[in-house]
Design an enzyme around this catalytic site. Sequence first.
Site, PDB file in Angstrom:
ATOM      1  CB  ILE A   6      -1.680  -5.664   8.088  1.00 14.00           C
ATOM      2  CG1 ILE A   6      -0.846  -6.134   9.293  1.00 14.00           C
ATOM      3  CG2 ILE A   6      -0.920  -4.615   7.285  1.00 14.00           C
ATOM      4  CD1 ILE A   6       0.477  -6.773   8.918  1.00 14.00           C
ATOM      5  CE1 TYR A  21       0.399  -9.423   2.232  1.00  6.57           C
ATOM      6  CE2 TYR A  21       2.127  -7.802   1.835  1.00  6.57           C
ATOM      7  CZ  TYR A  21       0.821  -8.218   1.680  1.00  6.57           C
ATOM      8  OH  TYR A  21      -0.054  -7.452   0.967  1.00  6.57           O
ATOM      9  CB  THR A  63      -0.948  -0.007   1.219  1.00  5.35           C
ATOM     10  OG1 THR A  63      -1.678  -1.234   1.231  1.00  5.35           O
ATOM     11  CG2 THR A  63      -1.930   1.152   1.179  1.00  5.35           C
ATOM     12  CE  LYS A  72      -1.231  -7.538   4.721  1.00  5.45           C
ATOM     13  NZ  LYS A  72      -0.667  -6.306   4.101  1.00  5.45           N
TER      14      LYS A  72
END
Length: 303
Positions: free
Chosen positions: A207, A136, A49, A164
């Site tokens: 998250i 992740y 992001t 994640k």
Amino acid sequence: MTETHFSGVYPAMTTPFTPEGDIDFEQLQTDARRLVDAGVDGLVPVGSTGESATLTHDEHVEVVEAVIEAVDDVPVIAGSGSNSTREALELSKRSADAGADGLLLISPYYNKPEPAGMEEHYRTIADAVDVPQIVYNVPSRTGRNIDVDTVVSLASHENIAGYKAASGDLNRVSEVVERTRDEAFDVLSGDDGLTLPVLSVGGTGTISVVANIEPERTCALVGAALSGDFERARAIHHELGPLTRQLFVETNPIPVKEAMQMRGHGSARMRPPLSRLSEEHRDRLRELLSELEGRELEQEAER
């Protein structure tokens, strides 16, 4: 390393840019303080992001340093992954040296390593950098799922503290939770639309992209679910649902940066090759933001 527990809401921060295309550090720090004031449990700069793929290594570290400087009462988890183990190791070391409280490590993209290579990648970094690290999994960006067996094996490493989950596969998430219950290991949602389901099977937080726009509501949702009030959590989940879906009508973070500009939180500028949100999606986004603001005002008037 002391045991770290990742629980609650961690906004995946955007990286604001000036008209010249440089990092707008003043806006970045303003965003960090705004999110902390809203009650989030930590901050995650320079992840997907945060447009990390378009930042230089020096810019990457400068963003981490700026966020740490702006806040002193929540952990800062720096995105420091790469498809090159050597590069990820360098970024991780530099982020840790800058004062990051943890690291978020996207799995190697494009290369598509086999499970043995995937595990070696993460263990190499965990062996060398003594801060808590989050594995992740986001196959839509990387082209490869991290096998559940690999995640379970990595969970035994003292520096690998969490996962994640952004595969969109709740069965996979549930299995990771089931098989790591005896470890000091936290599972965080990486899909805003699945945060509540992930929490329902034992996840500890999120998250979140939508938390950049609606941090209070996201914190209320996660807090309610973690305390067992799933009726309230469901209500907030559905209230946020239309906005959550609209924030992914184009590649993240294009819509969320547009939403932040609409809310007065800096510019929607992107670094190429990403572009501004198309006109066809802007009106609907503006409408949803207005609806949520209207509900806030109504709730405040009732108090």
